[in-house]
Design a protein around this motif. Structure first.
Motif, PDB file in Angstrom:
ATOM      1  N   ALA A 143       0.854  -1.202   0.000  1.00  0.00           N
ATOM      2  CA  ALA A 143       0.000   0.000   0.000  1.00  0.00           C
ATOM      3  C   ALA A 143       0.892   1.256   0.000  1.00  0.00           C
ATOM      4  O   ALA A 143       1.865   1.348   0.726  1.00  0.00           O
ATOM      5  N   LYS A 144       0.520   2.203  -0.858  1.00  0.00           N
ATOM      6  CA  LYS A 144       1.268   3.465  -0.918  1.00  0.00           C
ATOM      7  C   LYS A 144       0.796   4.370   0.197  1.00  0.00           C
ATOM      8  O   LYS A 144      -0.366   4.408   0.535  1.00  0.00           O
ATOM      9  N   LYS A 145       1.731   5.133   0.765  1.00  0.00           N
ATOM     10  CA  LYS A 145       1.358   6.053   1.829  1.00  0.00           C
ATOM     11  C   LYS A 145       1.372   7.463   1.350  1.00  0.00           C
ATOM     12  O   LYS A 145       1.900   7.895   0.443  1.00  0.00           O
TER      13      LYS A 145
END
Length: 145
Positions: A143-145
């Motif tokens: 997951a990208k933050k």
């Protein structure tokens, strides 16, 4: 269709193909064989279309009701010839259904009281705990933050 058997949308009158030609012939005392056969063929074809439409609507309703049945009870309605020992062996030997005649299978994950998915012994949240299942895999995406 709803449970009472009536359509949920208001019925509209059926228009007969070639009704204007039939109206012109309605005043006739005699019809030729060709005119009678042509009119019957046209009406039979239209009736066939009506029956096919109704049949496929009933099939869609049946699929929906079967899906609801499978979701609610988690078993096939056609597997009724198994004895109690087969059912106990499939469920791990423990009591996995509610009391009485209610055959709803509960999740085998420790402390979980949710209903198991159809034809499995684990619920949606714990299906990855089943080592025998092959349909679901854990997400490996980052997951990208």
């Amino acid at each position: 269709m709803d449970e009472s058997g009536s359509a949920s949308t208001p019925l509209r009158p059926v228009t007969i193909d070639g009704a204007e030609a039939d109206a012109a012939l309605a005043k006739s005392r005699f019809l030729t064989r060709e005119e009678v056969l042509r009119r019957r063929l046209r009406r039979v074809k239209q009736l066939g279309v009506c029956y096919r439409t109704h049949y496929w609507a009933l099939m869609e309703e049946l699929k929906s009701k079967y899906r609801d049945y499978s979701w609610t009870y988690g078993k096939s309605p056609f597997k009724e010839d198994h004895n109690e020992s087969d059912i106990d062996n499939q469920n791990g030997g423990g009591v996995s259904s509610l009391g009485g005649g209610d055959d709803i299978v509960r999740c085998r994950f420790s402390g979980c009281k949710n209903k198991a998915m159809a034809l499995t012994t684990y619920c949606h949240a714990h299906i990855l705990s089943d080592s025998k299942q092959r349909l679901y895999h854990g997400c490996k995406a980052v997951a990208k933050k």
